[in-house]
Design a protein around this motif. Sequence first.
Motif, PDB file in Angstrom:
ATOM      1  N   HIS A 206       0.805  -1.220   0.000  1.00  0.00           N
ATOM      2  CA  HIS A 206       0.000   0.000   0.000  1.00  0.00           C
ATOM      3  C   HIS A 206       0.843   1.278   0.000  1.00  0.00           C
ATOM      4  N   PRO A 207       1.684   1.528   1.031  1.00  0.00           N
ATOM      5  CA  PRO A 207       2.466   2.772   1.029  1.00  0.00           C
ATOM      6  C   PRO A 207       3.475   2.836  -0.108  1.00  0.00           C
ATOM      7  N   LEU A 208       3.999   1.674  -0.531  1.00  0.00           N
ATOM      8  CA  LEU A 208       4.969   1.670  -1.624  1.00  0.00           C
ATOM      9  C   LEU A 208       4.323   2.090  -2.935  1.00  0.00           C
ATOM     10  N   VAL A 209       3.115   1.592  -3.181  1.00  0.00           N
ATOM     11  CA  VAL A 209       2.411   1.946  -4.414  1.00  0.00           C
ATOM     12  C   VAL A 209       2.050   3.427  -4.416  1.00  0.00           C
ATOM     13  N   VAL A 210       1.597   3.946  -3.257  1.00  0.00           N
ATOM     14  CA  VAL A 210       1.257   5.363  -3.164  1.00  0.00           C
ATOM     15  C   VAL A 210       2.467   6.227  -3.481  1.00  0.00           C
ATOM     16  N   GLN A 211       3.607   5.904  -2.881  1.00  0.00           N
ATOM     17  CA  GLN A 211       4.817   6.688  -3.137  1.00  0.00           C
ATOM     18  C   GLN A 211       5.255   6.575  -4.590  1.00  0.00           C
ATOM     19  N   ALA A 212       5.145   5.371  -5.156  1.00  0.00           N
ATOM     20  CA  ALA A 212       5.547   5.183  -6.553  1.00  0.00           C
ATOM     21  C   ALA A 212       4.664   6.006  -7.489  1.00  0.00           C
ATOM     22  N   LEU A 213       3.353   6.009  -7.227  1.00  0.00           N
ATOM     23  CA  LEU A 213       2.436   6.782  -8.063  1.00  0.00           C
ATOM     24  C   LEU A 213       2.742   8.281  -7.981  1.00  0.00           C
ATOM     25  N   LEU A 214       2.938   8.775  -6.756  1.00  0.00           N
ATOM     26  CA  LEU A 214       3.209  10.197  -6.587  1.00  0.00           C
ATOM     27  C   LEU A 214       4.541  10.602  -7.219  1.00  0.00           C
ATOM     28  N   THR A 215       5.572   9.778  -7.000  1.00  0.00           N
ATOM     29  CA  THR A 215       6.886  10.104  -7.560  1.00  0.00           C
ATOM     30  C   THR A 215       6.838  10.115  -9.080  1.00  0.00           C
ATOM     31  N   THR A 216       6.189   9.110  -9.651  1.00  0.00           N
ATOM     32  CA  THR A 216       6.083   9.035 -11.118  1.00  0.00           C
ATOM     33  C   THR A 216       5.303  10.212 -11.674  1.00  0.00           C
ATOM     34  N   PHE A 217       4.196  10.547 -11.012  1.00  0.00           N
ATOM     35  CA  PHE A 217       3.378  11.665 -11.480  1.00  0.00           C
ATOM     36  C   PHE A 217       4.130  12.979 -11.374  1.00  0.00           C
ATOM     37  N   GLN A 218       4.794  13.210 -10.237  1.00  0.00           N
ATOM     38  CA  GLN A 218       5.514  14.466 -10.040  1.00  0.00           C
ATOM     39  C   GLN A 218       6.630  14.635 -11.067  1.00  0.00           C
ATOM     40  N   ARG A 219       7.348  13.555 -11.364  1.00  0.00           N
ATOM     41  CA  ARG A 219       8.409  13.635 -12.364  1.00  0.00           C
ATOM     42  C   ARG A 219       7.842  13.883 -13.760  1.00  0.00           C
ATOM     43  N   SER A 220       6.756  13.204 -14.071  1.00  0.00           N
ATOM     44  CA  SER A 220       6.135  13.399 -15.382  1.00  0.00           C
ATOM     45  C   SER A 220       5.618  14.822 -15.535  1.00  0.00           C
ATOM     46  N   LEU A 221       4.985  15.340 -14.476  1.00  0.00           N
ATOM     47  CA  LEU A 221       4.466  16.702 -14.531  1.00  0.00           C
ATOM     48  C   LEU A 221       5.598  17.712 -14.648  1.00  0.00           C
ATOM     49  N   ARG A 222       6.693  17.482 -13.928  1.00  0.00           N
ATOM     50  CA  ARG A 222       7.839  18.380 -14.013  1.00  0.00           C
ATOM     51  C   ARG A 222       8.413  18.403 -15.434  1.00  0.00           C
ATOM     52  N   ASP A 223       8.494  17.209 -16.062  1.00  0.00           N
ATOM     53  CA  ASP A 223       9.015  17.134 -17.430  1.00  0.00           C
ATOM     54  C   ASP A 223       8.094  17.855 -18.409  1.00  0.00           C
ATOM     55  N   GLU A 224       6.780  17.694 -18.219  1.00  0.00           N
ATOM     56  CA  GLU A 224       5.814  18.353 -19.098  1.00  0.00           C
ATOM     57  C   GLU A 224       5.913  19.873 -18.963  1.00  0.00           C
TER      58      GLU A 224
END
Length: 236
Positions: A206-224
């Motif tokens: 549970h916490p690992l998936v939440v962190q993975a989703l947030l990290t991936t989203f934040q990096r993708s948004l930063r790149d965009e």
Amino acid sequence: MTIETEETDLTVDELAARAGVTVRTVRFYSTRGLLPPPVIGPRRVGRYGPRHLARLALIEELQRQGMTLAAIERYLGGLPPDVDAHGLDLHRAVVASWAPADVETVTGQELERRAGRPLSEEDIGQLTAMDVLEEAGDGSYRVDSTLLALGVRLLDVPLSPEVILAARTTLIEHSRAAAHELSRLLRDAVAERDARDVKSLTAHMHPLVVQALLTTFQRSLRDELRQWLTEPPSEE
């Protein structure tokens, strides 16, 4: 002076009252490193602000999800050291999305106390449009407590309610699609395991998936955003 310092205006008693915990709890979390140290103001009095309040709300949500103190320490230890109140609210919203909505009926006065600011009719309308609350009659409101802090912060974002709602719809659609696919992968991976093993694995994931989703989203948004801000304007 930084924005964080300018907004750091709560005593430890005020912070505890706003967060709905005891002063002893605040100090206990501080000694465990779960809360950043206060800003030392005049007369060497510690002052707290939005980041401390948001962090306490995240801790409360993680506890509600059944995480132990040790697991919470690991979760918070994995956050960026400079994460601000907005980032913490985002983490809390994602963590809360794993559980049913926590809806309560509160008075207008209690709503403003929890929001930490006066709310105009326009503010109430925007929060209603964002599905954060709805009128319950007699001056009271049904409030999704897990989304209130994030909704209140969105009131200060210089975007129209229509744009915010469109962004919310996009996030919900893609989040549900990701959750569905991740659930399918995990379900297939543990199909032959004992039910107790599945429950234990889910609690760890549970916490690992939440962190993975947030990290991936934040990096993708930063790149965009980087691409959007650096690419030359298109010629009409």
